[in-house]
Design a protein around this motif. Structure first.
Motif, mmCIF file in Angstrom:
data_model
loop_
_atom_site.group_PDB
_atom_site.id
_atom_site.type_symbol
_atom_site.label_atom_id
_atom_site.label_comp_id
_atom_site.label_asym_id
_atom_site.label_seq_id
_atom_site.Cartn_x
_atom_site.Cartn_y
_atom_site.Cartn_z
ATOM 1 N N SER A 148 0.864 -1.109 -0.076
ATOM 2 C CA SER A 148 -0.037 -0.013 -0.265
ATOM 3 C C SER A 148 0.890 1.623 0.092
ATOM 4 N N GLU A 149 0.324 2.594 -0.303
ATOM 5 C CA GLU A 149 0.842 3.668 0.054
ATOM 6 C C GLU A 149 1.613 3.742 1.070
ATOM 7 N N HIS A 150 0.611 3.702 2.129
ATOM 8 C CA HIS A 150 1.449 3.218 3.306
ATOM 9 C C HIS A 150 3.058 2.401 4.071
ATOM 10 N N ALA A 151 2.406 1.769 2.587
ATOM 11 C CA ALA A 151 3.430 0.664 3.495
ATOM 12 C C ALA A 151 4.734 1.532 2.879
ATOM 13 N N ARG A 152 5.365 1.879 1.522
ATOM 14 C CA ARG A 152 6.365 2.778 0.209
ATOM 15 C C ARG A 152 6.497 3.956 1.383
ATOM 16 N N GLN A 153 5.648 4.707 2.121
ATOM 17 C CA GLN A 153 5.593 5.667 2.643
ATOM 18 C C GLN A 153 6.960 5.822 4.039
ATOM 19 N N ALA A 154 7.269 4.362 4.461
ATOM 20 C CA ALA A 154 8.434 4.327 5.199
ATOM 21 C C ALA A 154 9.904 4.070 5.377
ATOM 22 N N ILE A 155 9.905 4.625 3.452
ATOM 23 C CA ILE A 155 10.655 4.558 3.445
ATOM 24 C C ILE A 155 11.303 5.712 2.177
ATOM 25 N N GLU A 156 10.358 6.237 2.144
ATOM 26 C CA GLU A 156 9.755 7.775 1.108
ATOM 27 C C GLU A 156 9.654 9.244 1.745
ATOM 28 N N GLU A 157 9.526 8.510 3.074
ATOM 29 C CA GLU A 157 8.518 9.845 3.862
ATOM 30 C C GLU A 157 9.663 10.911 3.508
ATOM 31 N N PRO A 158 9.744 12.183 4.918
ATOM 32 C CA PRO A 158 10.909 12.723 4.920
ATOM 33 C C PRO A 158 11.176 12.390 6.628
ATOM 34 N N PRO A 159 12.712 12.673 6.455
ATOM 35 C CA PRO A 159 13.803 11.548 7.755
ATOM 36 C C PRO A 159 12.975 12.086 8.921
ATOM 37 N N LEU A 160 12.838 13.198 9.077
ATOM 38 C CA LEU A 160 12.082 14.196 10.408
ATOM 39 C C LEU A 160 10.436 13.227 10.933
ATOM 40 N N ARG A 161 9.412 12.438 9.592
ATOM 41 C CA ARG A 161 9.136 11.658 9.777
ATOM 42 C C ARG A 161 9.604 10.109 10.081
ATOM 43 N N ARG A 162 10.300 9.783 9.330
ATOM 44 C CA ARG A 162 10.550 8.665 9.446
ATOM 45 C C ARG A 162 10.976 8.392 10.942
ATOM 46 N N THR A 163 11.539 9.218 11.867
ATOM 47 C CA THR A 163 12.168 9.559 13.094
ATOM 48 C C THR A 163 11.301 9.326 13.938
ATOM 49 N N ARG A 164 10.612 10.126 13.923
ATOM 50 C CA ARG A 164 8.791 10.065 14.676
ATOM 51 C C ARG A 164 8.255 8.582 14.841
ATOM 52 N N HIS A 165 8.807 8.380 13.347
ATOM 53 C CA HIS A 165 7.736 6.704 13.144
ATOM 54 C C HIS A 165 8.495 5.958 14.210
ATOM 55 N N ARG A 166 10.035 5.639 13.816
ATOM 56 C CA ARG A 166 9.973 4.595 14.126
ATOM 57 C C ARG A 166 12.065 4.845 15.489
ATOM 58 N N LEU A 167 11.323 5.989 16.478
ATOM 59 C CA LEU A 167 11.914 6.149 17.223
ATOM 60 C C LEU A 167 11.316 5.635 18.863
ATOM 61 N N PRO A 168 9.863 5.893 18.272
ATOM 62 C CA PRO A 168 9.092 5.176 20.133
ATOM 63 C C PRO A 168 9.139 3.337 19.963
ATOM 64 N N TRP A 169 9.885 2.860 18.717
ATOM 65 C CA TRP A 169 10.459 1.625 18.586
ATOM 66 C C TRP A 169 11.466 1.028 19.470
ATOM 67 N N LEU A 170 12.381 2.473 18.857
ATOM 68 C CA LEU A 170 13.921 2.082 19.160
ATOM 69 C C LEU A 170 13.701 2.467 21.276
ATOM 70 N N VAL A 171 13.037 3.091 21.385
ATOM 71 C CA VAL A 171 13.144 4.060 22.782
ATOM 72 C C VAL A 171 11.936 2.439 23.657
ATOM 73 N N VAL A 172 11.352 1.571 23.137
ATOM 74 C CA VAL A 172 11.054 0.453 23.797
ATOM 75 C C VAL A 172 12.313 -0.490 23.460
ATOM 76 N N GLY A 173 13.339 -0.726 22.319
ATOM 77 C CA GLY A 173 14.101 -1.408 22.456
ATOM 78 C C GLY A 173 15.304 -1.003 23.708
ATOM 79 N N LEU A 174 14.900 0.233 24.024
ATOM 80 C CA LEU A 174 16.157 0.716 25.183
ATOM 81 C C LEU A 174 15.560 0.170 26.470
ATOM 82 N N GLY A 175 14.587 0.483 26.795
ATOM 83 C CA GLY A 175 13.618 -0.009 27.604
ATOM 84 C C GLY A 175 14.085 -1.371 28.222
#
Length: 325
Positions: A148-175
């Motif tokens: 889907s378009e949503h799946a493609r946005q995971a690599i095509e969207e701007p870095p700041l938005r990608r960071t916002r999507h990915r960072l919470p899971w890495l924070v979970v990993g840090l925990g």
């Protein structure tokens, strides 16, 4: 060969992929009559001559090279291949493409329950199906429901938005890493008395991550070729994990015993190496994230890694507590 009766989801059946790839010919027609009709009607883009009877039932097929090579007076009903594969209109498109690949045919006839010809799916369409289904299987393993378009946005969207999507899971990993650290600190006194216990933590954590990654890779290949459900995949990975664990335990036990000359420590390491949980986490976590409406494309990797690490530490130190201490 009888048609394969496997129902497909809406929009993904063999009937949905039928195109102008067939020339219909009566079984009494000659090769020259069919060739002349093709020329007169300017037919193009066809890949298969479908020989039918008076009721429209498919009797056999001929490819374009086969038709061109026939003598003019040859009746097509006498030379058409009658043992080729066919599928029902409701058959899943991926199964249809897999059958075509297995039987080495470039085009697939679609017939109804009565054997009447519905149409033909051509080679370009079959290749497109295989490609799309393979991508879908890759996404399904990663927890993405569709391309889907949503799946493609995971690599095509701007870095700041990608960071916002990915960072919470890495924070979970840090925990989770803090949890892993806490587990190790609970055995500080044991580590002080027997430092050799700590030597095997990196290797056991690595094995857990490697087995989980291996399970994903094997499942990707399997999903491209079959329709195994999640239950069968998990069952297969559990059995595979048992065998892998037994081999790793048999290899680890004598090596640790030989190097450290400690039977109890060797037994604890071998039992921890025999753990089978990592082989299923790579399949379960993306599915669970999807069920809870999270995007597993971001979360499954970090979450699977930390869960595997924490479980590996818990199992190892539990074995150490029972056997060594």
């Amino acid at each position: 060969m009888p048609a394969v009766p496997l129902a497909a989801p809406a929009g993904e059946s063999s009937a949905d992929r039928i195109g102008p790839h067939a020339v219909r010919a009566d079984y009494t027609e000659t090769a020259e009559a069919v060739r002349q009709r093709i020329r007169q009607q300017g037919l193009s883009g066809w890949d298969l001559v479908c020989v039918i009877d008076g009721d429209g039932r498919l009797l056999g097929t001929l490819t374009a090279p086969e038709l061109l090579a026939l003598p003019d007076a040859t009746a097509l009903g006498t030379v058409a291949a009658r043992d080729g594969p066919t599928v029902l209109p409701s058959a899943d498109q991926e199964l249809m493409a897999s059958i075509a690949l297995h039987h080495h045919v470039a085009s697939m006839p679609v017939v109804d329950e009565a054997g009447q010809l519905v149409g033909v799916v051509g080679p370009t369409t079959l290749m497109d199906i295989l490609r799309r289904e393979h991508v879908e299987d890759l996404h399904r393993l990663a927890g993405i429901a569709r391309e889907s378009e949503h799946a493609r946005q995971a690599i095509e969207e701007p870095p700041l938005r990608r960071t916002r999507h990915r960072l919470p899971w890495l924070v979970v990993g840090l925990g989770g890493s803090m949890v892993a650290t806490f587990i190790v600190t609970r055995f500080e006194s044991a580590l002080a008395v027997k430092p050799a216990i700590a030597f095997f933590v990196p290797s056991l954590v690595y094995l857990a991550d490697a087995i989980g990654t291996q399970s994903e890779a094997v499942a990707v290949r399997g999903l491209s070729l079959s329709h195994l459900g999640l239950e069968r995949l998990i069952g297969g990975e559990l059995r595979t994990g048992i065998l892998i664990g037994m081999v790793l335990a048999l290899l680890a036990f004598p090596m640790v015993w030989l190097v450290f000359d400690e039977l109890q420590l060797a037994a604890a390491v071998a039992l921890a190496a025999a753990s089978i949980v990592a082989s299923t986490l790579g399949l379960l976590l993306p599915w669970l994230l999807s069920r809870f409406k999270f995007d597993p494309a971001y979360g499954s990797g970090p979450l699977a890694t930390i869960v595997q690490d924490v479980l590996s530490l818990l199992i190892y130190f539990a074995c150490v507590s029972v056997i060594v201490l």
